[in-house]
Design an enzyme around this catalytic site. Structure first.
Site, short mmCIF file in Angstrom:
data_model
loop_
_atom_site.label_atom_id
_atom_site.label_comp_id
_atom_site.label_asym_id
_atom_site.label_seq_id
_atom_site.Cartn_x
_atom_site.Cartn_y
_atom_site.Cartn_z
N ASP A 90 0.24 5.53 -1.07
CA ASP A 90 -0.75 6.53 -1.46
C ASP A 90 -0.18 7.66 -2.31
O ASP A 90 -0.77 8.76 -2.34
CB ASP A 90 -1.42 7.11 -0.21
CG ASP A 90 -2.54 6.23 0.31
OD1 ASP A 90 -3.55 6.09 -0.39
OD2 ASP A 90 -2.39 5.69 1.42
N HIS B 221 -9.14 -2.07 7.37
CA HIS B 221 -10.23 -1.09 7.54
C HIS B 221 -11.60 -1.68 7.82
O HIS B 221 -12.57 -0.93 7.89
CB HIS B 221 -10.35 -0.17 6.31
CG HIS B 221 -9.28 0.87 6.21
ND1 HIS B 221 -9.31 2.06 6.89
CD2 HIS B 221 -8.13 0.91 5.48
CE1 HIS B 221 -8.24 2.78 6.60
NE2 HIS B 221 -7.50 2.11 5.76
N HIS C 101 -13.26 1.82 3.72
CA HIS C 101 -12.21 2.68 4.26
C HIS C 101 -12.66 3.02 5.68
O HIS C 101 -12.82 2.12 6.50
CB HIS C 101 -11.97 3.92 3.39
CG HIS C 101 -10.75 4.68 3.82
ND1 HIS C 101 -10.81 5.92 4.40
CD2 HIS C 101 -9.44 4.34 3.79
CE1 HIS C 101 -9.59 6.33 4.72
NE2 HIS C 101 -8.74 5.39 4.36
N ASP D 199 2.30 2.01 3.87
CA ASP D 199 1.33 3.11 3.92
C ASP D 199 2.00 4.47 3.70
O ASP D 199 1.51 5.50 4.18
CB ASP D 199 0.56 3.11 5.24
CG ASP D 199 -0.84 3.71 5.13
OD1 ASP D 199 -1.19 4.18 4.03
OD2 ASP D 199 -1.57 3.72 6.13
N GLU E 237 -8.89 1.48 -2.56
CA GLU E 237 -8.99 1.53 -1.11
C GLU E 237 -10.35 2.09 -0.69
O GLU E 237 -10.52 3.29 -0.53
CB GLU E 237 -7.87 2.38 -0.51
CG GLU E 237 -7.85 2.32 1.01
CD GLU E 237 -6.78 3.18 1.64
OE1 GLU E 237 -6.45 2.93 2.81
OE2 GLU E 237 -6.27 4.10 0.96
N HIS F 288 -2.35 -3.18 4.65
CA HIS F 288 -1.58 -2.26 5.50
C HIS F 288 -2.17 -2.23 6.90
O HIS F 288 -2.82 -1.28 7.31
CB HIS F 288 -1.49 -0.86 4.88
CG HIS F 288 -2.79 -0.19 4.57
ND1 HIS F 288 -3.78 -0.74 3.80
CD2 HIS F 288 -3.28 1.04 4.93
CE1 HIS F 288 -4.80 0.08 3.69
NE2 HIS F 288 -4.53 1.17 4.38
N HIS G 119 0.82 -1.21 0.00
CA HIS G 119 0.00 0.00 0.00
C HIS G 119 0.85 1.26 0.00
O HIS G 119 1.63 1.49 0.93
CB HIS G 119 -0.92 0.01 1.23
CG HIS G 119 -2.02 1.01 1.15
ND1 HIS G 119 -3.23 0.74 0.55
CD2 HIS G 119 -2.09 2.29 1.56
CE1 HIS G 119 -4.01 1.80 0.62
NE2 HIS G 119 -3.34 2.77 1.22
#
Length: 420
Positions: free
Chosen positions: A46, A220, A174, A310, A147, A241, A44
């Protein structure tokens, strides 16, 4: 080979970048050697969201080699020996019921354009074979994970379309409930449960993801959703993650009993580096991250562990893991703690490759199954921003379809035994 050149340059520059040189630390030398043999696969990152936030996805205005406002750039990727990356196609929860699908498609697009703009660095990948091929070519395999289930707008057709565009995992929620699944905040008591885990449509979605060969990501979600999916999925699952709850009791982390079920399912937990999930505080060190690796290995074995840093999705990172270039420090620390070469290689990439190959095998075994085209009941998604085309006079049909789904799920264990 390019990685070997990078290896030599990395060692030469280690002292100036604050890392430990190979002559001072034989564990770092061994770590880099193992990373030249087995791809580091991170679950993961971003960076695509940072491209949205900082540049509105105007990639032509960005130099990814030297970008200084992110945890990730090409120079850092090369120093960190990143063999494969699941780039997150993330959009916030406040897009739900609005323009989540459009914005998610734009995030998928920006990952494709990253690969097109820097073909010497990135190779777009959708399979275990692609990852190994990219590693052979000394490129970073670039995969996509969406995600948050809100990105689908409760549509199996959207799920399939995203798969065709290269998406290879979906994080079911999420930090908000969807019309078919509860998110992790429910377990904190800050939000009410809406589905006691998964709704009937949520269970349809799991079946369809198995058929497609899309990885199911349980980061999540609530513990109830974790257990429901682990019980019903034919394919192994991932936590892209998340870390160990027993080390840091944050509800985003994975409890020991679930770790053991992930082991039974042949899945993987990819350790998150965010301080709040590592130490449950604002500060952390590299050694604290290694504690999560050690704990997961102790509870369920080294074959369920991976890396899920992450980066560019968090605001605080441990000392020694400030950006993507520092990931080899974790590998050296694991070796220092007595991890074997085989255990380290498993965590680097072999575990994720196994999970992806087994998911592909499940997909191949289900080739004769038709796509599920039964939509979510309109009453479960009715809102001012959604039209009802196609739903007219269909209420009775939906009720029967839901009943048929529940019957199918109830009979699934017997069907599986018969097939075996």
């Amino acid at each position: 080979m390019l990685f070997k050149v990078i290896f030599a340059v990395y060692l030469a520059l280690c002292s100036s970048s604050g890392a430990v040189t190979s002559t001072e630390d034989p564990f770092m030398t061994r770590a880099l050697q193992l990373m030249s043999e087995t791809p580091l696969i991170d679950g993961h990152n971003d960076l695509p969201w940072q491209l949205r936030k900082q540049f509105n996805n105007e990639l032509n205005k960005v130099d990814l080699y030297n970008l200084t406002t992110t945890h990730t750039n090409i120079n850092k990727i090369q120093q960190g020996r990143l063999g494969a990356q699941f780039w997150s196609a993330y959009v916030p929860c406040d897009t739900q019921y609005k323009d989540a699908v459009r914005q998610t498609l734009e995030q998928i697009d920006v990952v494709h354009r990253m690969c097109q703009k820097y073909p010497e660095i990135f190779m777009f990948a959708t399979s275990s074979h692609d990852i190994t091929e990219a590693f052979r070519m000394n490129k970073t395999a670039s995969l996509i994970g969406v995600e948050g289930g809100h990105s689908l707008d409760s549509s199996l057709g959207t799920l399939r379309t995203m798969y065709h565009l290269g998406v290879r995992y979906l994080t079911l929620t999420h930090s908000c409930n969807t019309p078919w699944a509860d998110n992790w905040r429910v377990d904190t008591g800050s939000e009410p449960s809406e589905h006691n885990g998964l709704s009937p449509f949520g269970k349809q979605l799991i079946v369809e993801m198995n058929r497609l060969g899309m990885l199911i990501d349980l980061a999540h979600v609530t513990v109830a959703v974790m257990n429901q999916v682990l019980d019903m999925s034919k394919a192994p699952v991932i936590f892209s993650h998340s870390s160990a709850y027993s080390v840091c009791p944050h509800k985003r982390n994975v409890p020991d009993d679930v770790l053991r079920k992930v082991k039974q399912k042949g899945g993987i937990v990819m350790v998150n580096f965010y301080n709040d999930y590592v130490t449950c505080s604002k500060t952390a060190k590299l050694s604290h991250v290694a504690d999560h690796f050690d704990h997961i290995k102790k509870v369920a074995g080294a074959d369920i562990i991976g890396f899920g840093g992450d980066y560019d999705g968090v605001t605080r990172l441990p000392e020694g893991l400030e950006d993507v270039s520092k990931v080899p420090n974790v590998v050296a620390e694991l070796l220092r703690r007595g991890w074997t070469d085989e255990e380290v290689k498993a965590a680097l990439g072999d575990n994720l490759l196994r999970v992806l190959r087994n998911t592909e095998k499940v997909r191949d075994s289900l080739q004769g199954a038709s796509p599920d085209d039964v939509p979510i009941p309109y009453d479960e998604v009715k809102n001012p921003c959604r039209t009802s085309y196609g739903y007219s006079n269909a209420g009775a049909v939906h009720s029967l379809s839901t009943l048929a789904l529940l019957l199918t799920l109830a009979l699934q264990p017997f069907i599986t035994l018969t097939a075996l």
